[in-house]
Design a protein around this motif. Structure first.
Motif, PDB file in Angstrom:
ATOM      1  N   TYR A 307      78.907   1.936   2.491  1.00  0.00           N
ATOM      2  CA  TYR A 307      79.071   0.937   3.677  1.00  0.00           C
ATOM      3  C   TYR A 307      78.761  -0.492   3.148  1.00  0.00           C
ATOM      4  O   TYR A 307      78.127  -1.150   4.258  1.00  0.00           O
ATOM      5  CB  TYR A 307      77.924   1.489   4.872  1.00  0.00           C
ATOM      6  N   GLY A 308      78.850  -1.096   2.254  1.00  0.00           N
ATOM      7  CA  GLY A 308      78.653  -2.279   1.789  1.00  0.00           C
ATOM      8  C   GLY A 308      79.044  -3.350   2.689  1.00  0.00           C
ATOM      9  O   GLY A 308      78.242  -4.472   2.713  1.00  0.00           O
ATOM     10  N   ASP A 309      80.145  -3.093   3.346  1.00  0.00           N
ATOM     11  CA  ASP A 309      80.885  -4.034   4.064  1.00  0.00           C
ATOM     12  C   ASP A 309      79.910  -4.347   5.667  1.00  0.00           C
ATOM     13  O   ASP A 309      80.029  -5.295   6.386  1.00  0.00           O
ATOM     14  CB  ASP A 309      82.216  -4.040   4.535  1.00  0.00           C
ATOM     15  N   LEU A 310      79.074  -3.185   5.840  1.00  0.00           N
ATOM     16  CA  LEU A 310      78.313  -3.556   6.863  1.00  0.00           C
ATOM     17  C   LEU A 310      76.774  -4.180   6.680  1.00  0.00           C
ATOM     18  O   LEU A 310      76.102  -4.481   7.448  1.00  0.00           O
ATOM     19  CB  LEU A 310      78.078  -2.054   7.669  1.00  0.00           C
ATOM     20  N   ILE A 311      76.382  -4.031   5.443  1.00  0.00           N
ATOM     21  CA  ILE A 311      74.967  -4.303   5.031  1.00  0.00           C
ATOM     22  C   ILE A 311      74.909  -6.042   4.823  1.00  0.00           C
ATOM     23  O   ILE A 311      75.153  -6.465   4.105  1.00  0.00           O
ATOM     24  CB  ILE A 311      74.705  -3.701   3.849  1.00  0.00           C
ATOM     25  N   LEU A 312      74.089  -6.343   5.928  1.00  0.00           N
ATOM     26  CA  LEU A 312      73.675  -7.721   5.736  1.00  0.00           C
ATOM     27  C   LEU A 312      72.691  -8.095   4.564  1.00  0.00           C
ATOM     28  O   LEU A 312      72.928  -9.029   3.933  1.00  0.00           O
ATOM     29  CB  LEU A 312      72.964  -8.126   7.126  1.00  0.00           C
ATOM     30  N   THR A 313      71.874  -7.272   4.435  1.00  0.00           N
ATOM     31  CA  THR A 313      70.894  -7.412   3.108  1.00  0.00           C
ATOM     32  C   THR A 313      69.988  -6.045   3.077  1.00  0.00           C
ATOM     33  O   THR A 313      70.268  -5.137   3.719  1.00  0.00           O
ATOM     34  CB  THR A 313      70.017  -8.546   3.337  1.00  0.00           C
TER      35      THR A 313
END
Length: 389
Positions: A307-313
């Motif tokens: 879910y990298g595209d959802l992760i802000l940091t």
């Protein structure tokens, strides 16, 4: 009510943590374990039978000692593929195997009832250093340490306590701790600066100190942003002053993460920080297709989840390097029961890169995060938490 304070004193005066161990290096050097055969093939020095090298230095052979040393680890119920702290701790174990040439063994626990038997199994395998991954193993590790005084033990994310919960020291027990409130403060400030709904959220897996410390720092960062900017960003899921909030009551049931995520999204939260290991994957599953972003914890979720595209940091705990360093310390005969405490100052905790959101985070906000990080490292800003190590 202000939930953090500015301290106009130096870091050495403020942080009890300064008395604790420094963060171990990411890459552990093992030149002392080179054999004469390794060094002879173009190496720097070749040891003779007396342990003296041809350059006159003392290179007493310790390769045999390292090869005989055995480090072992027991997971909690999340398992070693939890994309969170168990996985990070296990990475430190395997890194030590590679860098030090030691033996390793591990045991995954499917329930709390397996902690004691799994630890006993490691002791029976003649493990020299037995590490429990997670707060929930505290009592089982403590019992084993008392029953096996000739074996050294480590515990990730918890110290030791007596029956009345008073802190105690064990001669053969080393706590491996992290002051994650410092990095979580930065995450909270970032979230408050990036929300478009003025509502962000967090929840925990279980109400334990190693979880709540993230939530405390996150809350403080939001309050700091509101105070700096005259905003009213609201935090759902955690009341720091009351020390209560939303919990999944599990570290492995992803449906609970989905349920909590749906609740927060329906209440208007567009940034959520799950502090719950794999449970957070359930939250990510319901955030897909919405405008909701996530802040991951322990590992860099951009790199470890789908879910990298959802992760802000991510709020990072450098568990792997701390575990590897503790193993190296024990293997070379310098075991200490002094707690290791990871901080922003020693690199034991950190805020991960923004990855896909790098261009979306305003430079002014990035500069403010750097400013606050520098203040925390200098001891000018102390992030207070009743859950701090």
């Amino acid at each position: 009510m202000r939930v953090f304070k500015i301290a106009a004193v130096s870091a050495a005066a403020v942080l009890v943590l300064a008395a604790c161990s420094d963060a171990p290096d990411e890459d552990t050097e093992t030149t002392d374990t080179e054999t004469s055969a390794d060094a002879g093939d173009g190496g720097d020095a070749t040891a003779d039978d007396t342990g003296q090298t041809d350059d006159g230095s003392d290179q007493t052979a310790v390769a045999g000692d390292m090869a005989d040393f055995k480090a072992c680890m027991i997971s909690d119920a999340g398992g070693f593929d939890d994309q969170s702290f168990n996985q990070a701790a296990h990475a430190g174990l395997t890194a030590a195997e590679s860098s030090l040439g030691i033996q390793i063994a591990d045991a995954e626990s499917n329930s709390d009832a397996e902690f004691g038997p799994n630890i006993d199994a490691m002791v029976q395998q003649d493990c020299n250093f037995v590490i429990g991954a997670g707060f929930l193993l505290e009592q089982a590790i403590e019992d084993a340490a008392n029953a096996n005084p000739d074996t050294n033990f480590g515990l990730v994310d918890s110290g030791f306590s007596d029956a009345d919960f008073n802190p105690i020291e064990l001669d053969n027990g080393k706590p491996i701790l992290f002051n994650t409130s410092e990095a979580a403060f930065l995450a909270g400030y970032l979230a408050a600066g990036m929300t478009e709904t003025d509502k962000v959220a967090t929840f925990g897996g279980l109400p334990i100190p190693s979880v709540q410390i993230f939530m405390d720092g996150f809350s403080d960062g939001i309050d700091a942003y509101n105070e700096d900017n005259g905003t009213t960003v609201e935090l759902l899921g955690w009341d720091k002053e009351a020390q209560n909030g939303a919990f999944a009551n599990t570290f492995d049931d992803q449906s609970q993460g989905a349920s909590l995520g749906e609740q927060f999204i329906s209440q208007g939260a567009d940034i959520i920080m799950p502090v719950a290991g794999p449970v957070g994957l359930g939250t990510a599953s319901v955030a897909e297709g919405t405008d909701t972003k996530l802040i991951w914890v322990d590992l860099d979720g951009y790199e470890t989840t789908e879910y990298g595209d959802l992760i802000l940091t991510s709020v990072l705990k450098e568990i792997g390097s701390a575990v590897e360093g503790s193993i190296a310390e024990t293997a070379d005969g310098t075991f200490s029961n002094e707690p290791y405490v990871g901080t922003l100052e020693n690199g034991g905790v950190a805020l991960a890169p923004f990855h896909d959101f790098e261009d979306e985070v305003p430079q002014e906000l990035k500069d403010k995060l750097t400013e606050y990080q520098d203040q925390i490292i200098a001891g000018e800003l102390v992030i207070e938490s009743p859950n701090a190590p």
